[in-house]
Design a protein around this motif. Structure first.
Motif, PDB file in Angstrom:
ATOM      1  N   UNK A 174     -26.800  36.789  61.376  1.00 49.81           N
ATOM      2  CA  UNK A 174     -26.699  36.224  62.751  1.00 49.81           C
ATOM      3  C   UNK A 174     -25.402  36.297  63.376  1.00 49.81           C
ATOM      4  N   UNK A 175     -25.176  36.099  64.672  1.00 48.97           N
ATOM      5  CA  UNK A 175     -23.980  36.164  65.456  1.00 48.97           C
ATOM      6  C   UNK A 175     -22.629  35.467  64.694  1.00 48.97           C
ATOM      7  N   UNK A 203     -22.245  44.249  69.367  1.00 46.78           N
ATOM      8  CA  UNK A 203     -21.833  43.764  70.718  1.00 46.78           C
ATOM      9  C   UNK A 203     -21.608  42.519  70.897  1.00 46.78           C
ATOM     10  N   UNK A 204     -20.801  42.131  71.839  1.00 45.12           N
ATOM     11  CA  UNK A 204     -20.430  40.841  72.136  1.00 45.12           C
ATOM     12  C   UNK A 204     -21.559  39.963  72.491  1.00 45.12           C
ATOM     13  N   UNK A 205     -21.644  38.638  71.931  1.00 45.60           N
ATOM     14  CA  UNK A 205     -22.769  37.862  72.580  1.00 45.60           C
ATOM     15  C   UNK A 205     -22.336  36.706  73.518  1.00 45.60           C
ATOM     16  N   UNK A 206     -22.365  37.028  74.898  1.00 45.66           N
ATOM     17  CA  UNK A 206     -21.565  36.491  75.925  1.00 45.66           C
ATOM     18  C   UNK A 206     -22.328  34.959  76.015  1.00 45.66           C
ATOM     19  N   UNK A 207     -23.266  34.616  75.572  1.00 47.02           N
ATOM     20  CA  UNK A 207     -24.260  33.415  75.577  1.00 47.02           C
ATOM     21  C   UNK A 207     -23.399  32.260  74.504  1.00 47.02           C
ATOM     22  N   UNK A 208     -22.798  32.750  73.613  1.00 42.67           N
ATOM     23  CA  UNK A 208     -22.333  32.012  72.499  1.00 42.67           C
ATOM     24  C   UNK A 208     -20.990  31.756  72.576  1.00 42.67           C
ATOM     25  N   UNK A 209     -20.067  32.659  73.150  1.00 41.33           N
ATOM     26  CA  UNK A 209     -18.643  32.611  73.371  1.00 41.33           C
ATOM     27  C   UNK A 209     -18.248  31.396  74.340  1.00 41.33           C
ATOM     28  N   UNK A 221     -22.657  40.060  67.645  1.00 38.92           N
ATOM     29  CA  UNK A 221     -23.865  40.287  66.888  1.00 38.92           C
ATOM     30  C   UNK A 221     -24.190  41.836  66.693  1.00 38.92           C
ATOM     31  N   UNK A 222     -25.181  41.809  65.730  1.00 35.26           N
ATOM     32  CA  UNK A 222     -25.554  43.467  65.478  1.00 35.26           C
ATOM     33  C   UNK A 222     -26.440  43.756  66.558  1.00 35.26           C
ATOM     34  N   UNK A 223     -26.444  44.975  67.096  1.00 32.03           N
ATOM     35  CA  UNK A 223     -27.397  45.559  68.007  1.00 32.03           C
ATOM     36  C   UNK A 223     -28.346  46.019  67.810  1.00 32.03           C
ATOM     37  N   UNK A 224     -28.825  46.164  66.486  1.00 32.19           N
ATOM     38  CA  UNK A 224     -30.086  46.456  65.925  1.00 32.19           C
ATOM     39  C   UNK A 224     -30.201  45.861  64.628  1.00 32.19           C
TER      40      UNK A 224
END
Length: 206
Positions: free
Chosen positions: A38-39, A70-76, A84-87
């Motif tokens: 996961x992220x 891709x960046x995960x803005x919800x966690x930063x 996070x993996x994009x796929x």
């Protein structure tokens, strides 16, 4: 009863740019770690993979440029950037890259890396298999089968096997008692020339 099936995995069919970016030892491990665990931040990934944050940050950016992470803005938070993996699944056919020598060399490396990963994985399992219960030791394992079929039938066979694997994955319940995380490998290869089966007898020889 509600529908408990998981959503279909996010898939990507690698293009020439993506396959060239992915053909790197650390980048394949970064993408695999993000898909399985996961992220995570570049710092956490560096700890997991035994490298330094500068290397993970650089290679994450290279993967992001081609849309594989891709960046995960919800966690930063603040300066902490989560990736996070994009796929969930990567697809390709070897012939996708026949017109691009660099991409073809890249996919050859990726396939070779898959074989190296399988060998390493299998050797680690064999070293600790007796620590597992008899039920699991019997459930795990390897096998092979020989057959003589045209390429269309082999492609259909693999499609059918993947459909079964996808169904089991969609129906899997991680909270089920006794459930473990497992990895299943699927390979179909031509028989080596010196091991080929004898040709079937002709009508005259029967």
């Amino acid at each position: 009863m509600g529908n408990d099936r998981k959503p279909a995995p996010r898939e990507v069919r690698l293009d020439n740019q993506q396959v060239r970016a992915l053909a790197h030892p650390l980048r394949t491990r970064l993408l695999g770690a993000l898909r399985v665990k996961g992220p995570a931040t570049a710092t956490r990934l560096a700890e997991l993979l035994g490298t330094n944050t500068g290397a993970t940050s650089y290679h994450l950016r290279q993967l992001a440029e081609v849309g594989l992470v891709a960046e995960d803005p919800d966690l930063g938070t603040g300066r902490q950037r989560f990736w996070r993996a994009a796929h969930d699944v990567t697809n390709w056919e070897p012939t996708d890259f026949d017109d691009d020598p660099d991409a073809r060399a890249a996919i050859d490396w990726i396939q070779g890396n898959q074989v190296r990963h399988f060998v390493e994985h299998a050797e680690k399992w064999l070293a600790v298999q007796h620590e597992w219960s008899p039920a699991w030791r019997d459930a795990f394992g390897m096998g092979d089968i020989f057959m003589t079929i045209p390429s269309t039938r082999l492609a259909a066979l693999q499609t059918e096997v993947w459909q079964i694997l996808d169904r089991y994955r969609a129906e899997a319940d991680p909270t089920e008692p006794g459930a473990e995380q497992v990895q299943i490998f699927l390979a179909a290869l031509p028989l080596l020339a010196d091991l080929r089966l004898a040709d079937p007898p002709s009508e005259e020889e029967r």
